[in-house]
Design a protein around this motif. Structure first.
Motif, PDB file in Angstrom:
ATOM      1  N   VAL A   1       0.840  -1.188   0.000  1.00  0.00           N
ATOM      2  CA  VAL A   1       0.000   0.000   0.000  1.00  0.00           C
ATOM      3  C   VAL A   1       0.880   1.245   0.000  1.00  0.00           C
ATOM      4  O   VAL A   1       1.975   1.242   0.570  1.00  0.00           O
ATOM      5  CB  VAL A   1      -0.908   0.031   1.257  1.00  0.00           C
ATOM      6  N   MET A   2       0.404   2.299  -0.650  1.00  0.00           N
ATOM      7  CA  MET A   2       0.974   3.620  -0.447  1.00  0.00           C
ATOM      8  C   MET A   2      -0.176   4.617  -0.396  1.00  0.00           C
ATOM      9  O   MET A   2      -1.244   4.394  -0.976  1.00  0.00           O
ATOM     10  CB  MET A   2       1.971   4.003  -1.543  1.00  0.00           C
ATOM     11  N   SER A   3       0.029   5.703   0.338  1.00  0.00           N
ATOM     12  CA  SER A   3      -0.997   6.727   0.481  1.00  0.00           C
ATOM     13  C   SER A   3      -0.363   8.065   0.176  1.00  0.00           C
ATOM     14  O   SER A   3       0.665   8.423   0.771  1.00  0.00           O
ATOM     15  CB  SER A   3      -1.559   6.718   1.909  1.00  0.00           C
ATOM     16  N   ALA A   4      -0.956   8.805  -0.772  1.00  0.00           N
ATOM     17  CA  ALA A   4      -0.361  10.068  -1.213  1.00  0.00           C
ATOM     18  C   ALA A   4      -1.431  10.963  -1.815  1.00  0.00           C
ATOM     19  O   ALA A   4      -2.599  10.572  -1.935  1.00  0.00           O
ATOM     20  CB  ALA A   4       0.767   9.815  -2.215  1.00  0.00           C
ATOM     21  N   VAL A   5      -1.020  12.163  -2.204  1.00  0.00           N
ATOM     22  CA  VAL A   5      -1.916  13.137  -2.819  1.00  0.00           C
ATOM     23  C   VAL A   5      -1.703  13.120  -4.334  1.00  0.00           C
ATOM     24  O   VAL A   5      -0.709  12.575  -4.823  1.00  0.00           O
ATOM     25  CB  VAL A   5      -1.660  14.544  -2.248  1.00  0.00           C
ATOM     26  N   PRO A   6      -2.614  13.700  -5.116  1.00  0.00           N
ATOM     27  CA  PRO A   6      -2.494  13.632  -6.577  1.00  0.00           C
ATOM     28  C   PRO A   6      -1.164  14.147  -7.130  1.00  0.00           C
ATOM     29  O   PRO A   6      -0.639  13.591  -8.102  1.00  0.00           O
ATOM     30  CB  PRO A   6      -3.666  14.501  -7.059  1.00  0.00           C
TER      31      PRO A   6
ATOM     32  N   SER B   1       4.799  -5.884  -5.775  1.00  0.00           N
ATOM     33  CA  SER B   1       4.170  -5.947  -4.446  1.00  0.00           C
ATOM     34  C   SER B   1       3.110  -4.875  -4.271  1.00  0.00           C
ATOM     35  O   SER B   1       2.162  -5.048  -3.499  1.00  0.00           O
ATOM     36  CB  SER B   1       5.225  -5.774  -3.350  1.00  0.00           C
ATOM     37  N   LEU B   2       3.268  -3.754  -4.979  1.00  0.00           N
ATOM     38  CA  LEU B   2       2.371  -2.615  -4.787  1.00  0.00           C
ATOM     39  C   LEU B   2       1.026  -2.899  -5.450  1.00  0.00           C
ATOM     40  O   LEU B   2       0.934  -3.052  -6.663  1.00  0.00           O
ATOM     41  CB  LEU B   2       3.005  -1.353  -5.374  1.00  0.00           C
ATOM     42  N   GLU B   3      -0.029  -2.952  -4.635  1.00  0.00           N
ATOM     43  CA  GLU B   3      -1.361  -3.270  -5.139  1.00  0.00           C
ATOM     44  C   GLU B   3      -2.377  -2.166  -4.869  1.00  0.00           C
ATOM     45  O   GLU B   3      -3.370  -2.047  -5.592  1.00  0.00           O
ATOM     46  CB  GLU B   3      -1.872  -4.570  -4.489  1.00  0.00           C
ATOM     47  N   ILE B   4      -2.154  -1.371  -3.823  1.00  0.00           N
ATOM     48  CA  ILE B   4      -3.175  -0.412  -3.387  1.00  0.00           C
ATOM     49  C   ILE B   4      -2.565   0.987  -3.283  1.00  0.00           C
ATOM     50  O   ILE B   4      -2.103   1.384  -2.207  1.00  0.00           O
ATOM     51  CB  ILE B   4      -3.790  -0.838  -2.034  1.00  0.00           C
ATOM     52  N   PRO B   5      -2.542   1.737  -4.382  1.00  0.00           N
ATOM     53  CA  PRO B   5      -2.113   3.133  -4.316  1.00  0.00           C
ATOM     54  C   PRO B   5      -3.320   4.015  -3.989  1.00  0.00           C
ATOM     55  O   PRO B   5      -4.221   4.196  -4.806  1.00  0.00           O
ATOM     56  CB  PRO B   5      -1.568   3.406  -5.718  1.00  0.00           C
ATOM     57  N   VAL B   6      -3.358   4.535  -2.775  1.00  0.00           N
ATOM     58  CA  VAL B   6      -4.499   5.315  -2.287  1.00  0.00           C
ATOM     59  C   VAL B   6      -4.227   6.794  -2.524  1.00  0.00           C
ATOM     60  O   VAL B   6      -3.129   7.289  -2.248  1.00  0.00           O
ATOM     61  CB  VAL B   6      -4.732   5.057  -0.791  1.00  0.00           C
ATOM     62  N   VAL B   7      -5.233   7.510  -3.010  1.00  0.00           N
ATOM     63  CA  VAL B   7      -5.076   8.939  -3.280  1.00  0.00           C
ATOM     64  C   VAL B   7      -6.228   9.693  -2.636  1.00  0.00           C
ATOM     65  O   VAL B   7      -7.373   9.247  -2.631  1.00  0.00           O
ATOM     66  CB  VAL B   7      -5.019   9.221  -4.802  1.00  0.00           C
ATOM     67  N   GLY B   8      -5.898  10.841  -2.079  1.00  0.00           N
ATOM     68  CA  GLY B   8      -6.924  11.667  -1.449  1.00  0.00           C
ATOM     69  C   GLY B   8      -6.405  13.057  -1.204  1.00  0.00           C
ATOM     70  O   GLY B   8      -5.360  13.454  -1.725  1.00  0.00           O
ATOM     71  N   ALA B   9      -7.146  13.840  -0.412  1.00  0.00           N
ATOM     72  CA  ALA B   9      -6.817  15.211   0.008  1.00  0.00           C
ATOM     73  C   ALA B   9      -7.105  16.254  -1.055  1.00  0.00           C
ATOM     74  O   ALA B   9      -7.185  17.439  -0.750  1.00  0.00           O
ATOM     75  CB  ALA B   9      -5.359  15.331   0.460  1.00  0.00           C
TER      76      ALA B   9
ATOM     77  N   PRO C   1     -10.234  -2.142  -3.685  1.00  0.00           N
ATOM     78  CA  PRO C   1      -9.625  -2.736  -4.877  1.00  0.00           C
ATOM     79  C   PRO C   1     -10.667  -3.465  -5.724  1.00  0.00           C
ATOM     80  O   PRO C   1     -11.500  -4.211  -5.202  1.00  0.00           O
ATOM     81  CB  PRO C   1      -8.599  -3.715  -4.286  1.00  0.00           C
ATOM     82  N   GLY C   2     -10.640  -3.204  -7.017  1.00  0.00           N
ATOM     83  CA  GLY C   2     -11.582  -3.830  -7.935  1.00  0.00           C
ATOM     84  C   GLY C   2     -12.929  -3.160  -7.992  1.00  0.00           C
ATOM     85  O   GLY C   2     -13.833  -3.640  -8.686  1.00  0.00           O
ATOM     86  N   ASP C   3     -13.108  -2.044  -7.271  1.00  0.00           N
ATOM     87  CA  ASP C   3     -14.411  -1.378  -7.229  1.00  0.00           C
ATOM     88  C   ASP C   3     -14.305   0.090  -7.641  1.00  0.00           C
ATOM     89  O   ASP C   3     -14.997   0.945  -7.119  1.00  0.00           O
ATOM     90  CB  ASP C   3     -15.008  -1.489  -5.823  1.00  0.00           C
ATOM     91  N   VAL C   4     -13.418   0.389  -8.576  1.00  0.00           N
ATOM     92  CA  VAL C   4     -13.277   1.765  -9.057  1.00  0.00           C
ATOM     93  C   VAL C   4     -14.505   2.138  -9.876  1.00  0.00           C
ATOM     94  O   VAL C   4     -14.863   1.441 -10.833  1.00  0.00           O
ATOM     95  CB  VAL C   4     -12.002   1.920  -9.909  1.00  0.00           C
ATOM     96  N   ARG C   5     -15.182   3.207  -9.499  1.00  0.00           N
ATOM     97  CA  ARG C   5     -16.354   3.702 -10.222  1.00  0.00           C
ATOM     98  C   ARG C   5     -16.062   5.132 -10.668  1.00  0.00           C
ATOM     99  O   ARG C   5     -15.755   5.989  -9.817  1.00  0.00           O
ATOM    100  CB  ARG C   5     -17.596   3.700  -9.328  1.00  0.00           C
ATOM    101  N   PRO C   6     -16.130   5.429 -11.956  1.00  0.00           N
ATOM    102  CA  PRO C   6     -15.841   6.784 -12.431  1.00  0.00           C
ATOM    103  C   PRO C   6     -16.689   7.826 -11.700  1.00  0.00           C
ATOM    104  O   PRO C   6     -17.902   7.664 -11.546  1.00  0.00           O
ATOM    105  CB  PRO C   6     -16.193   6.716 -13.915  1.00  0.00           C
ATOM    106  N   GLY C   7     -16.034   8.866 -11.207  1.00  0.00           N
ATOM    107  CA  GLY C   7     -16.741   9.944 -10.538  1.00  0.00           C
ATOM    108  C   GLY C   7     -16.968   9.726  -9.056  1.00  0.00           C
ATOM    109  O   GLY C   7     -17.434  10.624  -8.357  1.00  0.00           O
ATOM    110  N   SER C   8     -16.627   8.538  -8.544  1.00  0.00           N
ATOM    111  CA  SER C   8     -16.860   8.235  -7.134  1.00  0.00           C
ATOM    112  C   SER C   8     -15.547   8.249  -6.367  1.00  0.00           C
ATOM    113  O   SER C   8     -14.496   7.852  -6.886  1.00  0.00           O
ATOM    114  CB  SER C   8     -17.520   6.861  -6.982  1.00  0.00           C
ATOM    115  N   VAL C   9     -15.596   8.705  -5.112  1.00  0.00           N
ATOM    116  CA  VAL C   9     -14.430   8.649  -4.226  1.00  0.00           C
ATOM    117  C   VAL C   9     -14.568   7.488  -3.247  1.00  0.00           C
ATOM    118  O   VAL C   9     -13.983   7.494  -2.172  1.00  0.00           O
ATOM    119  CB  VAL C   9     -14.219   9.977  -3.482  1.00  0.00           C
ATOM    120  N   GLY C  10     -15.352   6.500  -3.635  1.00  0.00           N
ATOM    121  CA  GLY C  10     -15.434   5.274  -2.855  1.00  0.00           C
ATOM    122  C   GLY C  10     -16.682   5.174  -2.002  1.00  0.00           C
ATOM    123  O   GLY C  10     -17.529   6.058  -1.969  1.00  0.00           O
TER     124      GLY C  10
END
Length: 629
Positions: A312-317, A334-342, A379-388
């Motif tokens: 996992v990694m967590s960062a801004v755009p 190994s990197l599977e979950i690149p999380v983006v926010g803020a 993971p696997g649930d990316v929906r365009p326009g949604s932040v989860g």
């Protein structure tokens, strides 16, 4: 993959299944100290974190086990207690990332209240925050870790009530070689290592009763690098429940890694990459004191992933934008979950990162006032326009808010309104100072619901953002969502970032203008203007001007900083209007103060310039000499 002992969360159905069990019936830690103790009991010798002192030498690191972190927190807690820190006392923290900064943060929460502060703030803003918190002790980067910061604080803090300045050393630094610290009248300066050495050799616990769930744990300031910051108060329950929720939502399992490059004065760094691993047993990887803010990190980032194997990694755009331009020269499987926010994620960054790495960015949404995160893309649930989808035990709805009465009326699913959040992670409130008394005021919380100021809608438990309520551009009484403009411009393949704001206008109050940063050269403003006209169906929303910048202004953690754009747009417009009237030699400064645009005119023709600008809904100020004439 679900961390051991945690319920699975891979879908909305899992979310509902989790919530069938009342939160009160779950055997959770309800303080950050309990989180630490439980983790140390479960994984005493496993690594909780690794600290890389130099981002250019990624292989060298200082490991800290769960048991070692607990023991260091105990020792520091005794040292803070010896300085007079009790349950209601705040400890201000200002330093780049290092192992002891995290340990001091947890120790401060265990015996008092942690108050992390952005080291980039000027002394005036630091003074404002310190006076709000009432802090008498400041733990900062010592001269070996950040010499410029240490000198700035050494000369400034005696003026706003700090009595003790504690110096942190770099990771891996030996204590014996540390030189003596300078002192100032009325200010005690001491190294943390010396304070700890003067305490019990191996304290087995805290020097006082442990915190309770509803005790205050931390004060986090909000806002960017200008303007007066607000200070939000978190309880222990806020942070402990959030850490559990983040671990459930996809934190790495026992022993797996997460890259932790955000600064510890930001709530995401503490909650996502320090506290959540106390729940899951994951290992956080801290790449140098400056983390993602260090330009030298990026050249070797993919090698860092290959070496430490984070999942996992967590960062801004902006971080992902930089990484998208660096060819992958290592094994990053190994990197599977690149999380983006803020900050909003431009489609161009999403696309470029996928092309570079083969990975989809997973957006989340959160606020300091809701303790960190309220939604996560699984993971696997990316929906365009949604932040989860929303996180467990939080309610997130779009609502219509009556400004006069404060009444909140939830809207039907899919209808856009102001997002409001409820649940155990809603903060205690903002700090207020009334003379010598500090109090917490739950401004913006109505009947337990936090008004976020964000516009959006919720459908199938998934959140969709539509901009900020306060960023609305009001043109002649007509509300224009800046996201309409920004989305259209970001659709252009050469636009990497876009920001739309209102600039003053005599006839309409304000009109929309836009700023962009380009990912490819050679695109003209005329081409972008034509693109906007073709892709924005509402004529009133088409920007009156488009300005190309090398980069859009952001805060220290990469959030868009729109006040700077509004100020630049106003100053540019007023400068052009004065030029039309043959007035030059006037310096124009535009700044928002308490929500109102203040225009300061400096120069011999200031009075004439003020006469030309009369009629705008702004406050005009002349310099002192001009005003006297």
């Amino acid at each position: 993959m679900t961390p051991a002992g945690l319920p699975p969360l891979t879908s909305v159905a899992d979310l509902h299944e989790i919530e069938r069990v009342p939160l009160a019936d779950r055997d959770l830690a309800h303080t950050t100290y309990d989180l630490l103790v439980r983790a140390a009991q479960r994984w005493p010798d496993a690594p909780h974190s690794v600290w890389i002192p130099d981002a250019t030498v990624i292989e060298d690191h200082v490991p800290v086990t769960f048991g070692g972190l607990r023991d260091r927190v105990h020792a520091i807690a005794h040292a803070l207690h010896g300085l007079g820190i009790g349950r209601d006392d705040a400890v201000t923290l200002m330093a780049p990332n290092c192992g002891d900064l995290l340990a001091v943060t947890l120790a401060a929460e265990a015996v008092g209240i942690a108050a992390p502060v952005n080291a980039a703030l000027d002394v005036r803003h630091v003074a404002h925050i310190v006076r709000l918190t009432g802090s008498r002790v400041l733990v900062a980067a010592g001269p070996e870790l950040d010499e410029a910061l240490w000198k700035r604080l050494l000369n400034g803090v005696p003026d706003f009530g700090i009595e003790v300045l504690v110096a942190l050393s770099p990771d891996g630094a030996g204590r014996a070689a540390a030189p003596a610290l300078e002192a100032r009248p009325g200010l005690r300066t001491v190294r943390l290592d010396d304070l700890v050495a003067d305490g019990p050799a191996a304290p087995a616990g805290l020097p006082a009763a442990p915190p309770a769930p509803d005790d205050l744990a931390a004060f986090f300031h909000t806002g960017g690098t200008t303007g007066t910051p607000k200070v939000a108060a978190h309880t222990h329950r806020n942070q402990a429940v959030m850490a559990w929720s983040l671990a459930v939502a996809g934190g790495s399992d026992e022993g797996q890694g997460i890259v932790a490059g955000l600064p510890l004065f930001h709530v995401n760094a503490l909650l996502v990459t320090a506290l959540a691993p106390l729940v899951s047993g994951a290992r956080s990887i801290w790449p140098g004191p400056l983390g993602y803010r260090d330009p030298k990190l990026y050249a070797g980032f993919w090698r860092l992933v290959e070496h430490y194997r984070p999942r996992v990694m967590s960062a801004v755009p902006t971080v992902y934008a930089y990484l998208s331009a660096i060819p992958v020269d290592a094994d990053i499987s190994s990197l599977e979950i690149p999380v983006v926010g803020a900050a909003p994620l431009p489609d161009s960054v999403r696309r470029m990162f996928a092309e570079t790495t083969g990975l989809q960015l997973l957006e989340g949404y959160g606020l300091t006032e809701a303790t960190c995160a309220s939604s996560a893309t699984l993971p696997g649930d990316v929906r365009p326009g949604s932040v989860g989808q929303r996180l467990p035990y939080q309610t997130v709805v779009a609502a219509q808010v009556d400004e006069a009465s404060g009444t909140i009326r939830p809207l039907p699913a899919g209808e856009t309104g102001e997002l409001v959040i409820g649940g155990p992670t809603v903060f205690a409130g903002y700090l207020r100072r009334e003379g010598d008394r500090r109090r917490v005021s739950a401004d913006g919380v109505v009947d337990g619901l936090l008004r976020t100021g964000d516009l959006g809608f919720v459908r199938d438990e998934r959140i969709h953002l539509r901009g900020r309520r306060k960023d609305l551009i009001i043109r002649g009484g007509h509300n224009i969502d800046p996201a309409v403009i920004e989305d259209a411009l970001l659709g252009h393949p050469a636009v990497a970032a876009a920001g739309a704001v209102g600039r003053p206008d005599r006839a309409s109050g304000e009109v929309p203008v836009a700023f962009v940063a380009l990912s490819a050269p050679g695109i003209t403003v005329a081409e972008l203007t034509a693109w906007a006209a073709d892709h924005i169906s509402e004529p009133a929303a088409r920007p009156k001007s488009i300005t190309v910048l090398d980069a859009l202004p952001v805060t220290e953690i990469g959030k868009p900083f729109k006040p700077a754009l509004r100020e630049a747009a106003a100053a540019r417009h007023f400068r052009a209007e004065l030029a039309e009237h043959g007035i030059d030699g006037v310096e124009i400064g535009a700044r928002y103060e308490a929500g109102r645009l203040v225009v300061r005119l400096t120069g011999g023709a200031g009075a004439a310039a003020a006469a030309v600008l009369r009629g705008y809904d702004v406050e005009i100020r002349l310099d002192a000499e001009e005003a006297e004439q």
